[in-house]
Design a protein around this motif. Structure first.
Motif, short mmCIF file in Angstrom:
data_model
loop_
_atom_site.label_atom_id
_atom_site.label_comp_id
_atom_site.label_asym_id
_atom_site.label_seq_id
_atom_site.Cartn_x
_atom_site.Cartn_y
_atom_site.Cartn_z
N PHE A 263 47.73 43.56 50.29
CA PHE A 263 46.58 43.98 49.48
C PHE A 263 45.64 42.82 49.18
N ARG B 107 31.71 49.24 42.80
CA ARG B 107 30.42 48.89 43.38
C ARG B 107 29.88 50.03 44.23
N GLN B 108 30.79 50.73 44.94
CA GLN B 108 30.38 51.88 45.76
C GLN B 108 30.32 53.17 44.94
N LEU C 97 37.11 41.19 47.59
CA LEU C 97 36.36 41.60 46.40
C LEU C 97 36.06 40.42 45.47
N LEU C 98 37.06 39.57 45.27
CA LEU C 98 36.93 38.53 44.24
C LEU C 98 36.55 37.16 44.77
N SER D 11 41.68 42.39 47.76
CA SER D 11 41.32 41.73 46.50
C SER D 11 40.66 40.38 46.79
N MET E 7 37.20 54.91 39.71
CA MET E 7 36.37 54.36 40.79
C MET E 7 34.89 54.71 40.67
N ALA F 150 40.30 42.32 36.49
CA ALA F 150 40.36 41.44 37.65
C ALA F 150 41.22 40.22 37.33
N TYR G 91 34.43 44.07 35.88
CA TYR G 91 35.84 43.86 35.54
C TYR G 91 35.94 42.99 34.30
N VAL H 267 42.88 43.35 41.65
CA VAL H 267 41.97 44.20 40.88
C VAL H 267 42.62 45.54 40.55
#
Lengths: 305, 305
Positions: free
Chosen positions: B217, A73-74, B224-225, B221, A69, A112, A81, A121
């Motif tokens: 989840f 992004r954080q 994010l995507l 995701s 991690m 991804a 990805y 992801v």
């Protein structure tokens, strides 16, 4: 002590692990802490890394390979990805370099799956995969990597074709700590994967996965009406959630696909027990060894170590 | 104002509702507060009840009929359970009397299903059922009472034959507030049951309930995507959990069994939307009216009011 060749780091959301590594991949020194991304985002990634490097007397300027991690992004520097289908061999060259005047520090990318209906992801598990499959890259298999967010990865040869995340570990924590079921499991210790309560829960949910949120409540009603013990209530919740994951992941796979389990410690034992009930005989690979092996593959590819 | 005949109280885990009621069942005054069992266990049940009775100017000594968690072991006075199969008509006479020198205060019992493999309990919903079915006690039906712990009850004529709890509401709160998904739904308002995100999630989980912890989840995701919005992520989680409940409950019922939905407000709308996707046309009964009607049935049976 053999001469250090590089520093390997697995930097997760809530954990930090570092290995000072020799040319032959031997671990010369190890550090573990809870300074994961969440802590490091405030405390500073560079200073945490520097402190642990100093603690193992890593020579100044030694290259550092990082997965996990820290590349989010954080995180420290975003490592992006690779899109699936992706060759595992393409991971090292997609690493992102951290701007640092003294050392060559690289963070590996995640994977991804941009499918419109099944976005997914991973970040960190791709490096475990790289290590776990480095020595046996043939055939089609399904790789299970249990954890907070378990990953089930379809691999064909050296390529990841698709994968699915099951948030089993995090659901367990949320259910066990933030619902009425917490009263039924108070003070219970580690779950025993060989217990009748665990095995029965796995069997029940595999037979009828739609009843998940009903079967979970059995931890409370069993305690109220049948004196279910805290240990058995906890095993019941764990078996229900792990069994639900196994049922869902296997349903989405071709029957007979060989399964590899990449896990460590007591969590690995729970999954081995659940697999047995599901009629699966997995190849078992140690998750710690796999991530170190994956970081070693990347280090060799990047620096000809 | 018509003459008050009794005080009706629905005393849940986290809410308190009181109705000053006339001889004809008319509501003369109403009180609502968050002094549920959890608060009352510390603050005192008697003093909370007295204060609200005073606030509606209830005459001293008026009889009080109570349902819900006030009758739990951790409540005011334990009111036990009737074992299923149970006739709804047997509920009033199984009420427990609270020792009180001034008024006749009775707490209605819950229902227990002591089946070894499917233990289950309810407390409060039996009174809703009593009210909901008082005027139509014929035939076999499946009654859905959504909430923190949704109940699905198989009723034959006046009898409860079996029931199942699905901890959907509590799972939603735990997932939305205590997992990584909370970041994806930050600041989102109420879920819209007509939104594409809600309806798609219901359809997906009904088709494949074993994928529950994977589909959840998707809220992360997808964010994010695919830039999934917080409102859609929240609807996705809600639809997945409600759809899972509906899939499991219908699977355990005879196809074609008539379904009654006892619900109120926005939660009722979400279930109506999920039912439509599942191909179910329920009879809808207002939950508030049902609990008042059930308390009225009990009051008439106990006091010939």
């Amino acid at each position: 002590m053999a001469k250090p060749a590089y520093v390997a780091v697995d930097w997760g959301t809530s954990s930090f692990r570092l290995w000072l590594t020799g040319h032959d991949g031997a671990v010369l020194a190890e550090r573990r802490s809870d300074e994961g991304m969440t802590v490091a985002a405030t405390a500073g990634f560079a200073s945490i890394l520097a402190r642990h490097c100093q603690a193992v007397s890593a020579p100044a300027g030694l290259p550092v390979i990082v997965c996990g991690m820290a590349g989010a992004r954080q995180g420290w520097v975003e490592a992006g990805y690779l899109d699936v289908p992706a060759a595992l061999g393409a991971i090292p060259s997609a690493a992102v370099r951290v701007p640092d005047p003294l050392a060559d520090i690289r963070i590996l990318p995640g994977l991804a799956q941009r499918h419109p209906a099944r976005p997914d992801v991973m970040r960190g598990e791709e490096t475990q995969l790289l290590g776990a499959l480095a020595e046996r890259p043939e055939g089609h298999r399904l790789v299970c990597m249990p954890g907070t967010h378990s990953k089930w990865v379809h691999v064909a040869g050296d390529s990841v074709t698709r994968f699915s995340t099951f948030m089993t570990g995090e659901l367990f924590e949320a259910v066990a700590n933030h619902t009425i079921l917490r009263h039924s499991i108070a003070e219970a210790g580690a779950v025993d994967g060989d217990s009748t309560a665990f095995r029965q829960a796995v069997a029940d949910i595999i037979r009828d996965p739609a009843l998940a949120s009903n079967l979970l409540f059995g931890a409370r009603s069993g305690a109220l009406l049948h004196g279910l013990s805290p240990a058995d209530a906890k095993a019941h919740i764990s078996g229900t959630l792990i069994g639900l994951e196994v049922a869902g992941a296997l349903e989405a796979a071709e029957p007979g696909t060989p399964v590899t389990l990449v896990a460590a410690g007591s969590l690995g034992s729970l999954y081995e027990s659940a697999f047995e009930i599901a009629g699966i005989e997995p190849v078992v690979i140690d998750a710690d060894a796999a991530v170190r092996a994956g970081l070693a593959v990347a280090a060799r590819a990047l620096w000809a170590i």
